[in-house]
Scaffold this motif. Structure first.
Motif, mmCIF file in Angstrom:
data_model
loop_
_atom_site.group_PDB
_atom_site.id
_atom_site.type_symbol
_atom_site.label_atom_id
_atom_site.label_comp_id
_atom_site.label_asym_id
_atom_site.label_seq_id
_atom_site.Cartn_x
_atom_site.Cartn_y
_atom_site.Cartn_z
ATOM 1 N N GLY A 170 0.813 -1.278 0.076
ATOM 2 C CA GLY A 170 -0.037 0.158 0.038
ATOM 3 C C GLY A 170 0.828 1.328 0.175
ATOM 4 N N ILE A 171 0.927 1.663 1.045
ATOM 5 C CA ILE A 171 1.902 3.138 1.344
ATOM 6 C C ILE A 171 3.096 2.816 1.156
ATOM 7 N N ARG A 172 3.846 3.765 0.239
ATOM 8 C CA ARG A 172 5.416 3.283 0.024
ATOM 9 C C ARG A 172 6.107 4.594 0.142
ATOM 10 N N ARG A 173 5.407 5.927 0.477
ATOM 11 C CA ARG A 173 6.149 7.215 0.802
ATOM 12 C C ARG A 173 6.145 7.585 1.968
ATOM 13 N N ASN A 174 7.238 8.266 2.595
ATOM 14 C CA ASN A 174 7.170 8.604 4.025
ATOM 15 C C ASN A 174 6.076 9.653 4.122
ATOM 16 N N ALA A 204 19.211 9.379 -0.808
ATOM 17 C CA ALA A 204 18.195 10.518 -1.296
ATOM 18 C C ALA A 204 17.275 10.590 -0.171
ATOM 19 N N ALA A 205 16.683 11.658 -0.168
ATOM 20 C CA ALA A 205 15.379 11.712 0.975
ATOM 21 C C ALA A 205 14.250 11.595 -0.177
ATOM 22 N N GLY A 206 13.217 11.328 0.665
ATOM 23 C CA GLY A 206 12.156 10.723 0.013
ATOM 24 C C GLY A 206 11.266 12.144 -0.603
ATOM 25 N N GLU A 207 10.312 11.727 -1.244
ATOM 26 C CA GLU A 207 9.506 12.714 -2.279
ATOM 27 C C GLU A 207 8.713 13.601 -1.161
ATOM 28 N N ASP A 208 8.959 14.953 -1.175
ATOM 29 C CA ASP A 208 8.455 15.934 -0.364
ATOM 30 C C ASP A 208 8.718 15.779 1.052
ATOM 31 N N GLU A 209 10.002 14.874 1.403
ATOM 32 C CA GLU A 209 10.139 14.877 2.929
ATOM 33 C C GLU A 209 10.642 16.302 3.671
ATOM 34 N N HIS A 210 10.797 17.161 2.672
ATOM 35 C CA HIS A 210 11.259 18.363 3.448
ATOM 36 C C HIS A 210 10.049 19.029 3.923
ATOM 37 N N LEU A 211 8.863 18.411 3.449
ATOM 38 C CA LEU A 211 7.699 19.327 4.035
ATOM 39 C C LEU A 211 7.036 18.268 5.073
ATOM 40 N N ALA A 212 8.067 17.332 5.883
ATOM 41 C CA ALA A 212 7.503 16.775 6.959
ATOM 42 C C ALA A 212 6.601 17.473 7.991
ATOM 43 N N ALA A 231 10.091 6.985 24.646
ATOM 44 C CA ALA A 231 9.125 8.045 24.958
ATOM 45 C C ALA A 231 7.934 7.814 24.256
ATOM 46 N N ALA A 232 7.689 6.910 23.155
ATOM 47 C CA ALA A 232 6.803 6.941 22.424
ATOM 48 C C ALA A 232 5.770 5.874 23.128
ATOM 49 N N ASN A 233 4.516 6.244 22.658
ATOM 50 C CA ASN A 233 3.181 5.436 23.329
ATOM 51 C C ASN A 233 2.956 4.417 22.104
ATOM 52 N N GLU A 234 2.953 4.844 21.001
ATOM 53 C CA GLU A 234 2.840 4.271 19.634
ATOM 54 C C GLU A 234 3.929 4.356 18.691
ATOM 55 N N VAL A 235 4.154 3.441 17.977
ATOM 56 C CA VAL A 235 5.087 3.543 16.833
ATOM 57 C C VAL A 235 4.350 3.030 15.409
ATOM 58 N N HIS A 236 4.400 4.036 14.329
ATOM 59 C CA HIS A 236 3.858 3.637 13.045
ATOM 60 C C HIS A 236 4.793 3.461 11.817
ATOM 61 N N VAL A 237 5.000 2.459 10.992
ATOM 62 C CA VAL A 237 6.039 2.086 10.421
ATOM 63 C C VAL A 237 5.306 1.530 9.060
ATOM 64 N N MET A 238 5.943 1.712 7.843
ATOM 65 C CA MET A 238 5.715 0.891 6.547
ATOM 66 C C MET A 238 6.175 -0.570 6.879
ATOM 67 N N THR A 239 7.437 -0.575 6.712
ATOM 68 C CA THR A 239 8.331 -1.961 6.983
ATOM 69 C C THR A 239 9.381 -1.757 7.806
ATOM 70 N N SER A 240 9.727 -0.578 8.423
ATOM 71 C CA SER A 240 11.021 -0.405 9.179
ATOM 72 C C SER A 240 11.387 -1.289 10.169
ATOM 73 N N LEU A 241 12.632 -1.720 10.386
ATOM 74 C CA LEU A 241 13.078 -2.674 11.393
ATOM 75 C C LEU A 241 13.083 -1.842 12.630
ATOM 76 N N ALA A 242 12.680 -0.694 12.813
ATOM 77 C CA ALA A 242 12.480 -0.068 14.018
ATOM 78 C C ALA A 242 11.175 -0.347 14.599
ATOM 79 N N GLY A 243 10.571 -0.945 13.794
ATOM 80 C CA GLY A 243 9.153 -1.421 14.425
ATOM 81 C C GLY A 243 9.253 -2.695 15.393
ATOM 82 N N PHE A 244 10.323 -3.508 14.951
ATOM 83 C CA PHE A 244 10.604 -4.641 15.493
ATOM 84 C C PHE A 244 11.357 -4.052 16.926
#
Length: 343
Positions: A170-174, A204-212, A231-244
């Motif tokens: 589904g989503i593939r853009r940051n 390279a940065a993602g598309e429009d990532e400078h507008l985060a 510090a986080a209550n929730e973590v949201h990822v596409m497929t990032s290992l940081a979710g693990f």
């Protein structure tokens, strides 16, 4: 996963990876080749990542794929820092959700004994208590905001990576991820962390990532991921290992793609995956991901070691080097950017 073969042919590996290739196959003679016609029939062929196989391979050639492990180094792979762990996969790779990988078979089929679970729990607790992550970078002290808002951490990735091409249906853009999180959580405090390779300007940065900042309350670049996860209550990822890594720390994780750790009852999955059939405990996942699936390398080149010894060496490495990028590595990055033509 071990490959039992007297001979391994390794295709197009750069010189800085060759020692790790040899360590990955400690009982085999490794032949480094640059052409398909150098690989004999019925041989084992090692390739990096999801590299396409070359035309003209002989009949019966079997492929094993290599990739970075989950406890890798003190510093970035894009900085050409040698790894402490790789995965060796005879079916696919952990981030290619289009078909099964060795780790998915483990998670679907393995019987985890009480001893395995105890070992996994002890390793997980050491990793978390030692604040260890894949790359162990980031030095700025970061302070979470006060107040009672939920803190949602959104993790960016390198948009050209195979992990998104092959693991995010589904989503593939940051920025699409960040926008979706904001629209669904209007009253939360949303923190966005770009990928460290992008921050280092090695990718390279993602598309429009400078507008985060249009979609988050704060963008954090140089604090460690461990601080942010704490510090986080929730973590949201596409497929990032940081979710693990968030799961290891007991955080609620929402996945918008199909990382290896999704689909086992431990994450909220925006796009469910029917091929993953079991509900697993966290330490069953940990045993597969940190103990059974990767191989770990001794830093002095003395073959393979256990994950526990690898963690000892990783902690000693971090203590000796710190997590701040030294000036000479920053200078080296300027050269690397020219070589890989990062814009």
């Amino acid at each position: 996963m071990r490959v039992e073969s007297a001979e391994i042919y390794a295709l197009d590996f750069s010189s800085w990876k060759r020692a790790s290739v040899r360590q990955s196959f400690p009982t085999s003679r490794v032949h480094f080749v640059s052409r398909a016609d150098k690989v004999p029939a019925d041989a084992w062929l090692a390739v990096w990542g999801m590299r396409e196989l070359p035309f003209g391979l002989a009949a019966g050639v079997r492929v094993v794929r290599l990739e970075d492990g989950f406890l890798r180094s003190v510093g970035l792979g894009a900085d050409l820092i040698r790894p402490m762990s790789w995965v060796v996969d005879k079916r696919g790779l952990y981030y290619d959700a289009r078909s099964v990988s060795d780790i998915e078979v483990l998670l679907n089929e393995a019987v985890f004994s009480a001893a395995m679970i105890a070992r996994a729990r002890a390793l997980r607790e050491r990793v978390v208590n030692s604040c260890v992550t894949k790359y162990n970078v980031g030095h700025r002290e970061w302070q979470a905001p006060g107040g009672d808002k939920r803190l949602i951490l959104v993790l960016g990735q390198v948009e050209s990576d195979a992990a998104l091409a092959f693991g995010a249906p589904g989503i593939r853009r940051n920025m699409n991820l960040l926008r979706a999180v904001r629209e669904a959580n209007a009253h939360a405090y949303v923190v966005y962390k770009p990928h460290p390779d992008v921050v280092a300007r090695l990718r390279a940065a993602g598309e429009d990532e400078h507008l985060a900042l249009q979609w988050c309350d704060e963008m954090v670049t140089d604090a460690s991921i461990d601080q942010l996860l704490a510090a986080a209550n929730e973590v949201h990822v596409m497929t990032s290992l940081a979710g693990f890594e968030a799961l290891l720390r007991g955080k609620a994780v929402t996945c918008y793609g199909h990382p290896f750790y999704a689909g086992w009852g431990l994450t909220t999955d925006v796009v469910p995956m029917s091929r993953r059939r079991r509900v697993l405990s966290l330490d069953e996942l940990v045993f597969a991901a940190l103990i059974a699936y990767p191989v770990y390398f001794d830093r002095q080149g003395q073959g393979q070691i256990t994950p526990e010894v690898a963690l000892d060496q990783l902690l000693a490495w971090r203590t000796a080097n710190g997590t701040k990028t030294p000036w000479w590595r920053a200078l080296k990055r300027v050269i690397l950017r020219q070589v890989v033509r990062v814009k």
